[in-house]
Design a protein around this motif. Structure first.
Motif, mmCIF file in Angstrom:
data_model
loop_
_atom_site.group_PDB
_atom_site.id
_atom_site.type_symbol
_atom_site.label_atom_id
_atom_site.label_comp_id
_atom_site.label_asym_id
_atom_site.label_seq_id
_atom_site.Cartn_x
_atom_site.Cartn_y
_atom_site.Cartn_z
ATOM 1 N N ASN A 1 26.836 23.277 94.330
ATOM 2 C CA ASN A 1 26.881 23.947 95.638
ATOM 3 C C ASN A 1 26.498 22.985 96.755
ATOM 4 O OD1 ASN A 1 27.764 26.436 94.706
ATOM 5 N ND2 ASN A 1 25.694 27.193 94.371
ATOM 6 N N TYR A 2 25.480 22.179 96.529
ATOM 7 C CA TYR A 2 25.045 21.206 97.532
ATOM 8 C C TYR A 2 26.176 20.217 97.826
ATOM 9 C CZ TYR A 2 22.316 17.649 99.941
ATOM 10 O OH TYR A 2 21.861 16.749 100.870
ATOM 11 N N ILE A 3 26.830 19.732 96.789
ATOM 12 C CA ILE A 3 27.932 18.781 96.980
ATOM 13 C C ILE A 3 29.059 19.433 97.770
ATOM 14 C CG2 ILE A 3 29.760 17.502 95.775
ATOM 15 C CD1 ILE A 3 27.644 16.880 93.585
ATOM 16 N N TYR A 4 29.437 20.646 97.429
ATOM 17 C CA TYR A 4 30.511 21.316 98.159
ATOM 18 C C TYR A 4 30.117 21.614 99.606
ATOM 19 C CZ TYR A 4 33.965 21.810 94.492
ATOM 20 O OH TYR A 4 34.936 21.541 93.565
ATOM 21 N N GLU A 5 28.891 22.013 99.832
ATOM 22 C CA GLU A 5 28.452 22.328 101.196
ATOM 23 C C GLU A 5 28.301 21.092 102.063
ATOM 24 O OE1 GLU A 5 24.872 24.598 100.704
ATOM 25 O OE2 GLU A 5 25.954 26.301 99.832
ATOM 26 N N ASN A 6 28.034 19.942 101.451
ATOM 27 C CA ASN A 6 27.768 18.711 102.198
ATOM 28 C C ASN A 6 28.776 17.608 101.899
ATOM 29 O OD1 ASN A 6 25.024 19.322 103.508
ATOM 30 N ND2 ASN A 6 24.766 19.957 101.377
ATOM 31 N N HIS A 7 29.941 17.977 101.398
ATOM 32 C CA HIS A 7 30.926 16.993 100.945
ATOM 33 C C HIS A 7 31.302 15.963 102.017
ATOM 34 C CE1 HIS A 7 33.479 19.919 102.974
ATOM 35 N NE2 HIS A 7 34.301 18.917 103.168
ATOM 36 N N ALA A 8 31.274 16.347 103.281
ATOM 37 C CA ALA A 8 31.701 15.441 104.344
ATOM 38 C C ALA A 8 30.611 14.444 104.738
ATOM 39 C CB ALA A 8 32.138 16.241 105.565
ATOM 40 N N LYS A 9 29.399 14.673 104.266
ATOM 41 C CA LYS A 9 28.294 13.773 104.583
ATOM 42 C C LYS A 9 28.146 12.731 103.484
ATOM 43 C CE LYS A 9 25.780 17.577 106.695
ATOM 44 N NZ LYS A 9 24.649 18.488 106.495
ATOM 45 N N LYS A 10 27.358 11.712 103.774
ATOM 46 C CA LYS A 10 27.048 10.722 102.743
ATOM 47 C C LYS A 10 26.031 11.364 101.792
ATOM 48 C CE LYS A 10 25.313 6.160 101.860
ATOM 49 N NZ LYS A 10 24.606 4.998 102.330
ATOM 50 N N ILE A 11 26.406 11.485 100.530
ATOM 51 C CA ILE A 11 25.532 12.065 99.505
ATOM 52 C C ILE A 11 25.316 11.008 98.434
ATOM 53 C CG2 ILE A 11 25.242 13.901 97.799
ATOM 54 C CD1 ILE A 11 27.263 15.568 99.360
ATOM 55 N N THR A 12 24.082 10.865 98.001
ATOM 56 C CA THR A 12 23.772 9.912 96.939
ATOM 57 C C THR A 12 23.086 10.646 95.783
ATOM 58 O OG1 THR A 12 21.569 9.403 97.790
ATOM 59 C CG2 THR A 12 23.416 8.068 98.639
ATOM 60 N N ILE B 1 42.001 13.063 108.299
ATOM 61 C CA ILE B 1 41.587 14.003 107.249
ATOM 62 C C ILE B 1 40.636 13.311 106.281
ATOM 63 C CG2 ILE B 1 42.406 15.313 105.246
ATOM 64 C CD1 ILE B 1 44.913 15.996 106.909
ATOM 65 N N ALA B 2 40.997 12.107 105.871
ATOM 66 C CA ALA B 2 40.144 11.349 104.948
ATOM 67 C C ALA B 2 38.742 11.187 105.532
ATOM 68 C CB ALA B 2 40.761 9.988 104.653
ATOM 69 N N GLN B 3 38.679 10.862 106.796
ATOM 70 C CA GLN B 3 37.390 10.673 107.461
ATOM 71 C C GLN B 3 36.625 11.991 107.554
ATOM 72 O OE1 GLN B 3 37.836 9.539 111.569
ATOM 73 N NE2 GLN B 3 35.774 8.664 111.657
ATOM 74 N N GLU B 4 37.304 13.072 107.907
ATOM 75 C CA GLU B 4 36.652 14.381 108.068
ATOM 76 C C GLU B 4 36.047 14.914 106.778
ATOM 77 O OE1 GLU B 4 38.546 17.598 110.154
ATOM 78 O OE2 GLU B 4 39.416 16.195 111.603
ATOM 79 N N VAL B 5 36.675 14.629 105.650
ATOM 80 C CA VAL B 5 36.148 15.147 104.382
ATOM 81 C C VAL B 5 35.136 14.213 103.739
ATOM 82 C CG1 VAL B 5 38.145 16.633 103.917
ATOM 83 C CG2 VAL B 5 38.088 14.312 102.975
ATOM 84 N N GLY B 6 34.893 13.052 104.362
ATOM 85 C CA GLY B 6 33.809 12.206 103.895
ATOM 86 C C GLY B 6 34.181 10.887 103.250
ATOM 87 N N PHE B 7 35.460 10.542 103.199
ATOM 88 C CA PHE B 7 35.837 9.259 102.612
ATOM 89 C C PHE B 7 35.591 8.139 103.616
ATOM 90 C CE2 PHE B 7 38.158 12.004 99.715
ATOM 91 C CZ PHE B 7 37.980 11.357 98.501
ATOM 92 N N SER B 8 35.051 7.033 103.138
ATOM 93 C CA SER B 8 34.771 5.905 104.018
ATOM 94 C C SER B 8 36.034 5.113 104.334
ATOM 95 C CB SER B 8 33.728 4.983 103.392
ATOM 96 O OG SER B 8 34.195 4.499 102.147
#
Length: 174
Positions: free
Chosen positions: A37-48, A101-108
């Motif tokens: 759930n955390y990954i889906y809710e924060n997918h656009a942010k940098k998650i480690t 789109i790539a940028q919005e969903v969190g891809f660098s």
């Protein structure tokens, strides 16, 4: 079916809560649910993995194995999977450029986005948009309706009624 059962159904959602039918340990299932759930809710942010480790108060090693065991993907793959899933909506509901789109969903980088998109959809985001956009109706995409020929409609209706009549007669004679 056995292949799908073994490799496809790693987790599912029930009432917005992740459940894992492969793991009988309710504590692990609950943890995995919070992580997913955390990954889906924060997918656009940098998650480690460290973020998830802090969230669950567990080691990164344990979190990594929990994700891999529950999803069949390592952490990075699963994060990219979630991002690609969200990108599908943007591809079909907007006219945004692929790199946006790539940028919005969190891809660098757009190249990573395209790589992972192709991995799971078997085609590039551009190809996917071209293939499925015509079947999509979204607020900013007008419906494409073509007027039907009355003679064609009449023919289709007659054929359907004839089939129903035949089925009805066959069931009466039995």
């Amino acid at each position: 079916l056995s292949f799908l059962n073994e490799f496809f159904h790693y987790f599912s959602f029930e009432n917005k809560v992740v459940v894992n039918t492969r793991n009988d340990n309710p504590v692990s299932v609950e943890r995995l649910g919070r992580i997913i759930n955390y990954i889906y809710e924060n997918h656009a942010k940098k998650i480690t993995l460290e973020d998830l480790s802090d969230l669950e108060h567990l080691s990164t090693y344990y979190i990594s194995h929990l994700i891999t065991g529950g999803t069949g993907m390592n952490f990075r793959e699963f994060l990219c999977f979630a991002r690609v899933e969200f990108s599908e909506m943007l591809l079909l509901d907007t006219n945004k450029k692929i790199n946006k789109i790539a940028q919005e969903v969190g891809f660098s980088a757009t190249s990573y986005y395209k790589k992972y998109f192709k991995k799971w959809f078997g085609m590039s985001p551009d190809e996917y948009r071209k293939k499925y956009l015509r079947d999509t109706k979204a607020p900013n995409i007008p419906a494409k309706l073509n007027p039907a020929n009355p003679a064609t409609i009449s023919k289709i209706l007659r054929k359907s009624l004839d089939q129903l009549s035949k089925q009805s007669n066959e069931s009466k004679s039995e």
